[in-house]
Write a protein that holds these residues in place. Structure first.
Motif, PDB file in Angstrom:
ATOM      1  N   PHE A  88       0.836  -1.199   0.000  1.00 58.13           N
ATOM      2  CA  PHE A  88       0.000   0.000   0.000  1.00 58.13           C
ATOM      3  C   PHE A  88       0.867   1.243   0.000  1.00 58.13           C
ATOM      4  O   PHE A  88       2.064   1.195   0.262  1.00 58.13           O
ATOM      5  N   ARG A  89       0.233   2.378  -0.313  1.00 55.71           N
ATOM      6  CA  ARG A  89       0.911   3.662  -0.316  1.00 55.71           C
ATOM      7  C   ARG A  89       0.465   4.490   0.876  1.00 55.71           C
ATOM      8  O   ARG A  89      -0.683   4.378   1.336  1.00 55.71           O
ATOM      9  N   VAL A  90       1.367   5.342   1.346  1.00 58.20           N
ATOM     10  CA  VAL A  90       1.062   6.263   2.430  1.00 58.20           C
ATOM     11  C   VAL A  90       1.253   7.682   1.903  1.00 58.20           C
ATOM     12  O   VAL A  90       2.281   8.002   1.304  1.00 58.20           O
ATOM     13  N   HIS A  91       0.247   8.528   2.128  1.00 55.81           N
ATOM     14  CA  HIS A  91       0.314   9.944   1.744  1.00 55.81           C
ATOM     15  C   HIS A  91       0.529  10.748   3.026  1.00 55.81           C
ATOM     16  O   HIS A  91      -0.329  10.752   3.906  1.00 55.81           O
ATOM     17  N   ARG A  92       1.662  11.420   3.130  1.00 50.17           N
ATOM     18  CA  ARG A  92       2.033  12.143   4.361  1.00 50.17           C
ATOM     19  C   ARG A  92       1.957  13.646   4.132  1.00 50.17           C
ATOM     20  O   ARG A  92       2.721  14.221   3.364  1.00 50.17           O
ATOM     21  N   SER A  93       1.013  14.299   4.836  1.00 57.44           N
ATOM     22  CA  SER A  93       0.824  15.743   4.703  1.00 57.44           C
ATOM     23  C   SER A  93       1.586  16.539   5.751  1.00 57.44           C
ATOM     24  O   SER A  93       2.014  17.661   5.493  1.00 57.44           O
ATOM     25  N   LEU A  94       1.704  15.989   6.953  1.00 52.16           N
ATOM     26  CA  LEU A  94       2.446  16.622   8.038  1.00 52.16           C
ATOM     27  C   LEU A  94       3.403  15.613   8.649  1.00 52.16           C
ATOM     28  O   LEU A  94       3.053  14.438   8.769  1.00 52.16           O
ATOM     29  N   PRO A  95       4.598  16.071   9.036  1.00 54.24           N
ATOM     30  CA  PRO A  95       5.137  17.417   8.851  1.00 54.24           C
ATOM     31  C   PRO A  95       5.572  17.651   7.408  1.00 54.24           C
ATOM     32  O   PRO A  95       5.994  16.726   6.721  1.00 54.24           O
ATOM     33  N   ALA A  96       5.474  18.891   6.966  1.00 53.58           N
ATOM     34  CA  ALA A  96       5.895  19.293   5.633  1.00 53.58           C
ATOM     35  C   ALA A  96       6.895  20.428   5.754  1.00 53.58           C
ATOM     36  O   ALA A  96       6.973  21.093   6.785  1.00 53.58           O
TER      37      ALA A  96
END
Length: 307
Positions: A27-35
């Motif tokens: 699966f994929r992980v979408h990481r918005s924070l921390p940026a």
């Protein structure tokens, strides 16, 4: 041509964060924070969307034992399930609509794995995983864990819009999940033509569209994107064809937070102490899951600080 100041001030969105995407095999992980452009929204200092994904029979997710300090982790399932274990002796299955709050405080170790029954068949996985920084006075508290099932979280159902309050108080309802700082956190599901008001009570707020379509005061929002909202402004979230979104935020932190690997703290010295403690295996172990662990990353630590 620069737009008039009045138009800029009325724009409900002040920042758009496109997440980084990581392929974890199944699966994929979408990481918005921390940026790079922003580390926190209220107490939220880490925001991941895991999946959605289909996992083949015989396969599963194995997040091996690893440590945390000075933060609280929040796991909220859309689809599938995880078996949570930690060094307090907790063993808890989390399923869709439920929430796990694990307070690391002075230190905890946990793992998240696919349960055996999911590994035996084709399964799905979709979850939102977040970290909340702890206020100074709670950073070194004793670790704790709590689980609230799907039926324990308040739901506001307006017919074409349905929202589950995961943490804090929204739309006249309050979640039973513990908060250490003022926190809002909700799962919003919009049917075609549905809408929901986004109030201005929290100091910092953000909306993340996890699937489908959504618009904020007529401005179309992109999926897998975090939108930070202008403080003090009210807005309406709506959908044309149906969509799902997360609303999160809370009080702005007045003291800096530093992040390195799985550790968050108000001081970099505490991060380095935690690094040394894990390297020397001075953290407590997980009963029944103590044969594996995630090692400390190699190389010189580089911390990220906010504000």
């Amino acid at each position: 041509m620069t737009p008039p100041e009045s138009i800029i001030q009325n724009d409900p969105i002040i920042q758009t964060i496109t997440p980084t995407s990581h392929n974890l095999g199944d699966f994929r992980v979408h990481r918005s924070l921390p940026a790079k452009e922003r580390t926190m929204v209220g107490p939220f200092i880490f925001f991941d969307q895991a999946g959605p994904a289909r996992i083949a029979p015989g396969q599963g997710v194995d997040v091996r034992p690893h440590p945390h300090i000075n933060l609280a982790t929040v796991t909220y399932m859309y689809e599938g399930s995880f078996l949570h274990r930690d060094s307090l002796g907790t063993e808890q299955l989390i399923e869709p609509g439920a929430v796990n709050l694990m307070t690391a405080g002075k230190g905890i170790v946990h793992s998240e794995r696919s349960p055996d029954e999911d590994r035996a068949k084709l399964s799905k996985l979709s979850a939102i995983q977040t970290w909340l920084a702890l206020p100074d006075r709670y950073e070194e508290m004793d670790p704790a864990f709590e689980h609230v099932g799907e039926g324990g979280l308040p739901v506001i159902d307006g017919g074409h819009a349905r929202a589950r309050v995961i943490m804090g108080s929204l739309w006249g309802q309050t979640s039973p999940v513990t908060t250490y700082a003022n926190t809002i956190y909700a799962d919003i599901q919009l049917a075609p033509g549905g809408s929901v008001p986004i109030d201005a009570d929290a100091e910092e707020r953000a909306i993340y569209v996890s699937g489908g379509d959504a618009a904020l005061d007529g401005v179309m929002l992109q999926p897998q994107t975090l939108y930070v909202l202008r403080p003090g402004i009210r807005a309406t979230l709506m959908s044309v064809d149906g969509g799902r979104a997360i609303l999160c935020g809370g009080e702005a932190f007045r003291t800096p937070r530093h992040v390195w690997w799985n550790f968050v703290s108000s001081t970099t010295d505490r991060l380095m102490q935690a690094r040394e403690d894990w390297e020397a295996m001075r953290f407590p172990l997980i009963p029944g899951d103590d044969r594996e662990f995630i090692p400390i990353p190699q190389g010189r630590p580089k911390t990220v600080s906010y504000p």
